[in-house]
Scaffold this active site. Structure first.
Site, PDB file in Angstrom:
ATOM      1  N   SER A 201       0.831  -1.201   0.000  1.00  0.00           N
ATOM      2  CA  SER A 201       0.000   0.000   0.000  1.00  0.00           C
ATOM      3  C   SER A 201       0.866   1.251   0.000  1.00  0.00           C
ATOM      4  O   SER A 201       2.073   1.187  -0.074  1.00  0.00           O
ATOM      5  CB  SER A 201      -0.890  -0.009   1.239  1.00  0.00           C
ATOM      6  OG  SER A 201      -0.089   0.174   2.395  1.00  0.00           O
ATOM      7  N   ARG A 202       0.190   2.411   0.140  1.00  0.00           N
ATOM      8  CA  ARG A 202       0.908   3.673   0.183  1.00  0.00           C
ATOM      9  C   ARG A 202       1.803   3.773   1.417  1.00  0.00           C
ATOM     10  O   ARG A 202       2.706   4.565   1.471  1.00  0.00           O
ATOM     11  CB  ARG A 202      -0.088   4.831   0.164  1.00  0.00           C
ATOM     12  CG  ARG A 202      -0.698   5.032  -1.223  1.00  0.00           C
ATOM     13  CD  ARG A 202      -1.751   6.076  -1.219  1.00  0.00           C
ATOM     14  NE  ARG A 202      -3.106   5.777  -1.605  1.00  0.00           N
ATOM     15  CZ  ARG A 202      -3.615   4.669  -2.080  1.00  0.00           C
ATOM     16  NH1 ARG A 202      -2.869   3.613  -2.224  1.00  0.00           N
ATOM     17  NH2 ARG A 202      -4.870   4.559  -2.408  1.00  0.00           N
ATOM     18  N   VAL A 203       1.493   2.983   2.427  1.00  0.00           N
ATOM     19  CA  VAL A 203       2.313   3.010   3.646  1.00  0.00           C
ATOM     20  C   VAL A 203       3.707   2.480   3.326  1.00  0.00           C
ATOM     21  O   VAL A 203       4.683   2.857   3.941  1.00  0.00           O
ATOM     22  CB  VAL A 203       1.656   2.150   4.768  1.00  0.00           C
ATOM     23  CG1 VAL A 203       2.512   2.139   6.007  1.00  0.00           C
ATOM     24  CG2 VAL A 203       0.265   2.682   5.085  1.00  0.00           C
TER      25      VAL A 203
END
Length: 147
Positions: free
Chosen positions: A3-5
């Site tokens: 994900s963007r994390v």
């Protein structure tokens, strides 16, 4: 999930299978753009394009039904260990559906273990390799019978 994390939030299991994927997809996109201008592509370029197309199909998740960690890890394992190379691009979605069904029905303990621990052990990998080898043989054989 990826994900963007970013990788900081990824479990060890995900890191062990997803590391190569970003690079492979970047190479695929670059080659795809280039290949539109080339008339004849060598075998390694064709293989890279085919692999990238399969990865792209594999990474599509059904809406409102996100995959579990274990499902994602099992699918990415199939891709990075070359098992996906034996599947035709148009059949990737069908392969994923049947492979995940097989894992959920016959390897529920394995999936639970990956989900709970967040780790893909050597024993898990060996089990997935055997399962994939047998399953892909049947999967491709069924295609020949129906064709």
């Amino acid at each position: 999930s990826v994900s963007r994390v970013g990788s900081a939030a990824q479990t060890k299991a995900m890191k062990s299978v997803a590391g190569k994927i970003k690079l492979e997809l970047a190479q695929y996109r670059e080659m795809l753009a280039f290949s539109q201008f080339a008339s004849d592509l060598d075998e390694s370029t064709q293989a890279l394009l085919s692999h990238g197309a399969k990865l792209t199909e594999l990474l599509k998740q059904p809406q409102q039904k996100p995959y579990s960690l274990a499902q994602e890890v099992a699918m990415l394992f199939a891709a990075v260990r070359g098992f996906l190379d034996k599947i035709e691009v148009p059949r990737v979605t069908e392969f994923v559906k049947e492979y995940l069904h097989l894992l959920e029905t016959q390897e529920a303990e394995l999936m639970l273990s990956i989900n709970e621990s967040g780790i893909l052990t050597h024993a898990h990998e060996e089990k997935l390799k055997i399962l994939l080898t047998n399953f892909i043989g049947r999967f491709n054989h069924e295609l020949k019978r129906t064709a």
